[in-house]
Write a protein that holds these residues in place. Structure first.
Motif, mmCIF file in Angstrom:
data_model
loop_
_atom_site.group_PDB
_atom_site.id
_atom_site.type_symbol
_atom_site.label_atom_id
_atom_site.label_comp_id
_atom_site.label_asym_id
_atom_site.label_seq_id
_atom_site.Cartn_x
_atom_site.Cartn_y
_atom_site.Cartn_z
ATOM 1 N N MET A 24 0.837 -1.214 0.000
ATOM 2 C CA MET A 24 0.000 0.000 0.000
ATOM 3 C C MET A 24 0.859 1.247 0.000
ATOM 4 S SD MET A 24 -3.052 1.321 0.179
ATOM 5 C CE MET A 24 -3.462 3.049 0.239
ATOM 6 N N THR A 64 -2.094 8.392 0.555
ATOM 7 C CA THR A 64 -2.161 9.783 0.094
ATOM 8 C C THR A 64 -1.065 10.658 0.696
ATOM 9 O OG1 THR A 64 -3.767 10.230 1.845
ATOM 10 C CG2 THR A 64 -4.635 9.793 -0.353
ATOM 11 N N HIS A 69 -1.934 -1.981 -4.178
ATOM 12 C CA HIS A 69 -2.849 -0.852 -4.413
ATOM 13 C C HIS A 69 -2.299 0.094 -5.461
ATOM 14 C CE1 HIS A 69 -4.169 3.338 -3.780
ATOM 15 N NE2 HIS A 69 -5.347 2.768 -3.667
ATOM 16 N N THR A 99 -2.048 6.392 -6.023
ATOM 17 C CA THR A 99 -3.083 7.181 -6.690
ATOM 18 C C THR A 99 -2.466 8.493 -7.157
ATOM 19 O OG1 THR A 99 -4.863 6.250 -5.340
ATOM 20 C CG2 THR A 99 -5.287 8.391 -6.371
ATOM 21 N N HIS A 125 -7.925 10.896 -9.135
ATOM 22 C CA HIS A 125 -9.133 10.166 -8.756
ATOM 23 C C HIS A 125 -10.331 11.034 -9.113
ATOM 24 C CE1 HIS A 125 -11.404 7.152 -6.599
ATOM 25 N NE2 HIS A 125 -11.924 8.053 -5.794
ATOM 26 N N GLN A 152 -4.233 4.637 -10.590
ATOM 27 C CA GLN A 152 -3.231 4.156 -9.641
ATOM 28 C C GLN A 152 -2.095 3.569 -10.467
ATOM 29 O OE1 GLN A 152 -6.670 3.270 -8.821
ATOM 30 N NE2 GLN A 152 -6.529 5.138 -7.622
ATOM 31 N N ARG A 206 -9.489 -0.387 -8.236
ATOM 32 C CA ARG A 206 -10.636 0.543 -8.176
ATOM 33 C C ARG A 206 -11.463 0.584 -9.460
ATOM 34 N NH1 ARG A 206 -9.905 3.074 -3.280
ATOM 35 N NH2 ARG A 206 -7.746 3.269 -2.590
ATOM 36 N N ALA A 266 -13.974 3.737 -4.279
ATOM 37 C CA ALA A 266 -13.400 3.951 -2.943
ATOM 38 C C ALA A 266 -14.547 4.159 -1.959
ATOM 39 C CB ALA A 266 -12.484 5.183 -2.941
ATOM 40 N N PRO A 267 -14.351 3.885 -0.686
ATOM 41 C CA PRO A 267 -13.183 3.201 -0.154
ATOM 42 C C PRO A 267 -13.327 1.686 -0.309
ATOM 43 C CG PRO A 267 -14.646 3.826 1.652
ATOM 44 C CD PRO A 267 -15.285 4.333 0.382
ATOM 45 N N LEU A 268 -12.183 1.015 -0.414
ATOM 46 C CA LEU A 268 -12.172 -0.437 -0.626
ATOM 47 C C LEU A 268 -11.876 -1.220 0.644
ATOM 48 C CD1 LEU A 268 -10.298 -0.656 -4.045
ATOM 49 C CD2 LEU A 268 -12.739 -0.313 -3.585
ATOM 50 N N VAL A 269 -11.181 -0.572 1.588
ATOM 51 C CA VAL A 269 -10.803 -1.284 2.816
ATOM 52 C C VAL A 269 -12.028 -1.767 3.625
ATOM 53 C CG1 VAL A 269 -9.579 -1.020 5.023
ATOM 54 C CG2 VAL A 269 -8.507 -0.243 2.911
ATOM 55 N N PRO A 270 -13.166 -1.046 3.624
ATOM 56 C CA PRO A 270 -14.296 -1.506 4.439
ATOM 57 C C PRO A 270 -14.759 -2.938 4.166
ATOM 58 C CG PRO A 270 -14.644 0.773 3.859
ATOM 59 C CD PRO A 270 -13.416 0.319 3.090
ATOM 60 N N ASN A 324 -11.009 8.695 7.854
ATOM 61 C CA ASN A 324 -12.212 8.027 7.361
ATOM 62 C C ASN A 324 -12.722 6.983 8.347
ATOM 63 O OD1 ASN A 324 -9.661 7.154 5.889
ATOM 64 N ND2 ASN A 324 -10.938 5.366 5.523
ATOM 65 N N GLU A 370 -3.742 -1.270 6.162
ATOM 66 C CA GLU A 370 -4.178 -1.166 4.766
ATOM 67 C C GLU A 370 -3.424 -2.157 3.876
ATOM 68 O OE1 GLU A 370 -4.026 3.029 3.790
ATOM 69 O OE2 GLU A 370 -6.023 3.332 4.654
ATOM 70 N N PHE A 378 -5.066 -5.126 1.388
ATOM 71 C CA PHE A 378 -4.860 -5.393 -0.036
ATOM 72 C C PHE A 378 -4.373 -6.826 -0.290
ATOM 73 C CE2 PHE A 378 -5.894 -1.024 -0.311
ATOM 74 C CZ PHE A 378 -6.635 -0.989 -1.488
HETATM 75 C C1 LIG Z 1 -8.501 7.038 -4.495
HETATM 76 C C2 LIG Z 1 -7.749 6.765 -3.243
HETATM 77 O O1 LIG Z 1 -6.588 6.411 -3.272
HETATM 78 N N1 LIG Z 1 -8.454 6.882 -2.100
HETATM 79 C C3 LIG Z 1 -7.898 6.594 -0.792
HETATM 80 C C4 LIG Z 1 -7.705 7.886 -0.011
HETATM 81 O O2 LIG Z 1 -7.034 7.632 1.219
HETATM 82 C C5 LIG Z 1 -8.028 7.452 2.248
HETATM 83 C C6 LIG Z 1 -9.323 7.514 1.495
HETATM 84 O O3 LIG Z 1 -8.943 8.398 0.422
HETATM 85 C C7 LIG Z 1 -9.749 6.157 0.899
HETATM 86 O O4 LIG Z 1 -10.977 6.412 0.233
HETATM 87 C C8 LIG Z 1 -8.789 5.579 -0.151
HETATM 88 O O5 LIG Z 1 -7.965 4.556 0.279
HETATM 89 C C9 LIG Z 1 -8.289 3.481 1.113
HETATM 90 C C10 LIG Z 1 -7.131 2.548 1.122
HETATM 91 C C11 LIG Z 1 -9.571 2.716 0.698
HETATM 92 O O6 LIG Z 1 -9.887 2.614 -0.478
HETATM 93 O O7 LIG Z 1 -10.219 2.172 1.592
#
Ligand SMILES: CC(=O)N[C@H]1[C@@H]2OC[C@@H](O2)[C@@H](O)[C@@H]1O[C@H](C)C(=O)O
Ligand SMILES: Nc1ncnc2c1ncn2[C@@H]1O[C@H](COP(=O)(O)OP(=O)(O)OP(=O)(O)O)[C@@H](O)[C@H]1O
Length: 392
Positions: free
Chosen positions: A13, A16, A104, A107, A110, A127, A147, A158-162, A186, A356, A360
């Protein structure tokens, strides 16, 4: 794939803050919606200064010419491959034992809002860090560029981690808030016993971005952060400035919402420093005030957007902000009177820095198995989709 197969995966990872590459090796067991993950090794490597500076230039579309982007794409691919090989060695493993690398990337642009063209909604995100280079150098299949598939399904990418937070953290009895404090803050809300479509997530506002911006401008010596929260601890919160900063419209905007450098970056810090000049505030008091503001914005987001629907039991903090004890202390003052316990990833046996990268690795494991790995309720996608492009 046989049930309960144990496998190793690497996650990479770059966030930002553009501070470098987080690399994790994990062991994954179990399948479907109850996998388990164990962190075997973690490493952070800073980007070379020249790479970091050039990435900041590539954020400006006028400077991001196709040859510069193309070159940086493969240069980062090489750096990511090095980071993967190094963390695999640290885990005491051989590349042949690793099933997949999830990367990841960095970025550089976006654009999640759809713009219509010929009756179709177009949206895009960039990315970089070429997955084919990572696969070639490591000999391990690499999943990258996650993404785009969510956007192709109508989501914000986004977000993808959730998705991984739902898999790994949800509980039947407790409602949990997962708060990442990176550049931006976030929050993911996991109601007790939630199904995937009951999860919601949004950006609370600034994470470390204002603190970092103010410290790097007011303090010399190339300082980029308030290490250990020491400056904020030695200062006093200026209540008048705090009230003024709380008027920022972002905090009131309805969900879904996200924010970035456009709102809380250099121009914001310029205005703040002009105010400091006019009112003769001490530097350390400004740092204390913006640290307090960051904690307040998280409490405010909880009161406005979560509390009316769910009473949370705990807020689990991850990201670099975990390592700022003054920020964490302010956050406790904010949340604990509302009955929300504040914990760090470390308090539950995990690692704030690695979170993070671990995510990934898990997203890549799902992609390689052809399993959906997005949460449409969070990204706005029309359907669940398999995110990520595979380079063999
Ligand atoms: C486009 C991008 O890189 N977004 C990041 C950024 O950093 C924090 C927030 O904005 C989150 O939306 C996202 O990353 C994390 C890893 C995500 O996608 O969950
Ligand atoms: N020891 C520390 N003391 C104080 N602050 C710290 C410390 N370590 C990290 N930080 C803060 O954390 C920030 C980096 O956080 P992190 O690596 O989570 O961001 P990121 O992943 O790039 O951001 P995002 O999640 O928004 O993409 C640093 O810029 C700094 O402000």
């Amino acid at each position: 794939m046989p049930a309960n197969r144990r496998r190793y995966a690497v996650g990479l990872m770059s966030g930002t803050s553009v501070d470098g590459i987080d690399a994790a090796v994990v062991e994954i067991a179990g399948e479907g919606d109850r996998p388990s993950v164990r962190l075997l090794a973690f490493e952070n490597s800073a980007y070379p200064e020249s790479v970091r500076n050039e990435i900041f230039e590539l954020f400006d579309p006028r400077l991001a010419t196709i040859d510069r982007v193309g070159r940086m794409n493969v240069r980062l691919g090489e750096l990511y491959a090095d980071a993967a090989l190094s963390v695999i060695a640290k885990a005491g493993l051989d590349s042949k034992e690793i099933a997949v690398v999830g990367s990841h990337g960095q970025t550089i642009y976006h654009a999640p809002e759809a713009y219509p063209e010929n009756g179709r909604d177009l949206r895009y995100t960039v990315q970089i860090g070429e997955g084919s280079v990572i696969a070639a150098r490591t000999g391990i299949p690499c999943v990258s560029d996650f993404r785009a598939a969510d956007m192709a399904a109508g989501g914000q990418g986004a977000p993808l981690v959730p998705f991984t937070e739902w898999l790994l953290y949800r509980e039947d009895e407790r409602t949990l808030l997962l708060q990442n404090i990176g550049g931006i803050g976030n929050m993911t809300v996991l109601p007790a016993g939630c199904l995937p479509d009951e999860v919601f997530a949004f950006d609370t506002g600034p994470g470390n971005m204002i603190i970092d911006g103010v410290v790097s401008r007011l303090y010399g010596g190339g300082r980029k952060m308030d290490a250990g929260g020491q400056i904020a601890r030695s200062g006093t919160v200026d209540e008048e400035l705090l009230r003024l900063l709380q008027q920022e419209e972002y905090y009131e905007l309805p969900l879904p919402k996200s924010t970035g450098r456009e709102r809380f970056g250099a121009a914001y810090v310029d205005r703040l420093l002009a105010y400091r000049e006019q009112h003769g505030l001490r530097s350390k008091d400004v740092v204390a005030t913006v640290t307090k503001l960051t904690a307040w914005s998280i409490g405010d987001a909880y009161r406005r957007f979560v509390q009316p629907r769910h009473a949370a039991d705990a807020l689990i903090v991850g990201g670099g902000g975990s390592y700022n004890p003054t920020l964490v202390a302010f956050l406790k003052q904010e949340m604990e009177p509302m009955g929300v316990q504040v914990l760090l990833q470390e308090d539950i046996g995990l690692n704030s820095d690695a979170k993070e990268a671990v995510a990934f690795a898990l997203l890549a494991d799902y992609a390689l198995a052809g399993l959906p790995n997005n949460l449409p309720s969070v990204t706005g996608a029309r359907r669940a989709a398999v995110l990520g492009k595979i380079s063999y």
